[in-house]
Enzyme design. Sequence first.
Site, PDB file in Angstrom:
ATOM      1  N   LYS A  58       0.839  -1.205   0.000  1.00 62.78           N
ATOM      2  CA  LYS A  58       0.000   0.000   0.000  1.00 62.78           C
ATOM      3  C   LYS A  58       0.875   1.257   0.000  1.00 62.78           C
ATOM      4  O   LYS A  58       0.592   2.222  -0.706  1.00 62.78           O
ATOM      5  CB  LYS A  58      -0.948  -0.018   1.212  1.00 62.78           C
ATOM      6  CG  LYS A  58      -2.036  -1.087   1.085  1.00 62.78           C
ATOM      7  CD  LYS A  58      -2.826  -1.322   2.375  1.00 62.78           C
ATOM      8  CE  LYS A  58      -3.746  -2.538   2.202  1.00 62.78           C
ATOM      9  NZ  LYS A  58      -4.524  -2.882   3.396  1.00 62.78           N
ATOM     10  N   GLN A 102      -4.792  -1.855   9.596  1.00 62.24           N
ATOM     11  CA  GLN A 102      -4.604  -3.153   8.944  1.00 62.24           C
ATOM     12  C   GLN A 102      -5.149  -4.263   9.842  1.00 62.24           C
ATOM     13  O   GLN A 102      -4.882  -4.317  11.036  1.00 62.24           O
ATOM     14  CB  GLN A 102      -3.108  -3.381   8.651  1.00 62.24           C
ATOM     15  CG  GLN A 102      -2.799  -4.619   7.835  1.00 62.24           C
ATOM     16  CD  GLN A 102      -3.404  -4.594   6.426  1.00 62.24           C
ATOM     17  OE1 GLN A 102      -3.553  -3.555   5.805  1.00 62.24           O
ATOM     18  NE2 GLN A 102      -3.753  -5.760   5.918  1.00 62.24           N
ATOM     19  N   ASP A 125     -11.078   2.605   4.315  1.00 65.01           N
ATOM     20  CA  ASP A 125     -11.378   1.177   4.210  1.00 65.01           C
ATOM     21  C   ASP A 125     -12.885   0.925   4.196  1.00 65.01           C
ATOM     22  O   ASP A 125     -13.327  -0.189   3.887  1.00 65.01           O
ATOM     23  CB  ASP A 125     -10.782   0.432   5.415  1.00 65.01           C
ATOM     24  CG  ASP A 125      -9.638  -0.485   5.029  1.00 65.01           C
ATOM     25  OD1 ASP A 125      -9.565  -0.878   3.852  1.00 65.01           O
ATOM     26  OD2 ASP A 125      -8.835  -0.812   5.917  1.00 65.01           O
TER      27      ASP A 125
HETATM   28  N1  GUN Z   1      -6.744  -7.294   5.969  1.00 68.79           N
HETATM   29  C1  GUN Z   1      -7.102  -8.035   4.891  1.00 68.79           C
HETATM   30  N2  GUN Z   1      -7.721  -7.266   3.977  1.00 68.79           N
HETATM   31  C2  GUN Z   1      -7.762  -6.025   4.479  1.00 68.79           C
HETATM   32  C3  GUN Z   1      -8.278  -4.790   3.988  1.00 68.79           C
HETATM   33  O1  GUN Z   1      -8.839  -4.684   2.905  1.00 68.79           O
HETATM   34  N3  GUN Z   1      -8.122  -3.728   4.806  1.00 68.79           N
HETATM   35  C4  GUN Z   1      -7.514  -3.831   6.012  1.00 68.79           C
HETATM   36  N4  GUN Z   1      -7.422  -2.733   6.752  1.00 68.79           N
HETATM   37  N5  GUN Z   1      -7.029  -4.953   6.497  1.00 68.79           N
HETATM   38  C5  GUN Z   1      -7.162  -6.043   5.725  1.00 68.79           C
END
Ligand code: GUN
Length: 292
Positions: A58, A102, A125
């Site tokens: 990211k 995350q 998110d």
């Molecule tokens: N863990 C697995 N997929 C995601 C996601 O799309 N966002 C976040 N914040 N954590 C994750």
Amino acid sequence: MSSNQSEAKILDGKSLSQNIEKDLALEVQNLHNQGIKVCLCVILVGDNPASTSYVNMKARACKRVGIESKLLHFDETITQKKLLEEIDKLNKDKNINGILVQLPLPRHIEAGKILESVDASKDVDGFNPCNSGKLCANIDSFVPATPLGIINLLKHYNISLEGKEVAIIGASNIVGKPLLLLMLNAGATISICHILTKDLKLHTLKADIVCVGVGKANLLSADMIKENAIIIDIGINKLENGKIVGDVDFENVSKKASYITPVPGGVGPMTISALLQNTIKSAKIQNTISKN
Ligand code: GUN
């Protein structure tokens, strides 16, 4: 026997996401020209290798399009109270546009409480219940990146959802449930399957579009789909030989499907570009520029 002699067309998320990133880089530049910086803050708790790798991915993507990214990395022993305090600081920080926590979080932390604490206008998110509620009511909101990326991919290939039968395997808050709502809002009829679903095939066989993301290699086999179905593989699995595969038996399913996403190179890169899209949207919202 299959009557479809040709291989499925590839839904190429990798190349589409590269094109989307070019457009997003221009948007970021345009915002910079107006004196607006775009900044994403990612919170990582602990050292889960998969999470660390996603977070790094990211950050690299942000850099490619000119978005600033900050990482707050906490030890896995951080208390819930302390984490809530840190998020509160970010909510109030005018230099931070998007906040992403995350997942997964360590067990002693209630993920729901944490996600709810992220300011809805910075919730790139889309996991704050304010945003998931808006999605449910079909009101513009932050939509979770993976489902948004899938919708972007289908749109690019002119695949309409209106009147389509869809089977989604996997009912998580991160992917399955928001994908269900997006597809429903776009006019599809959906079966959403999960661990207790007795007969997956019952749902997948009648589906024009099958989306699968549970983390089980080869879960979707050719006998489970109808001829010319469209297959969206959201799974990521590392085999013992190190190969990365999705949840679909690609070799055989691609002979029967009309379109299919590869893994890697399908939904994964589309997820990243959707996150960037949401981060730019958050900067625009906070600077009250049109969201479109
Ligand atoms: N863990 C697995 N997929 C995601 C996601 O799309 N966002 C976040 N914040 N954590 C994750």
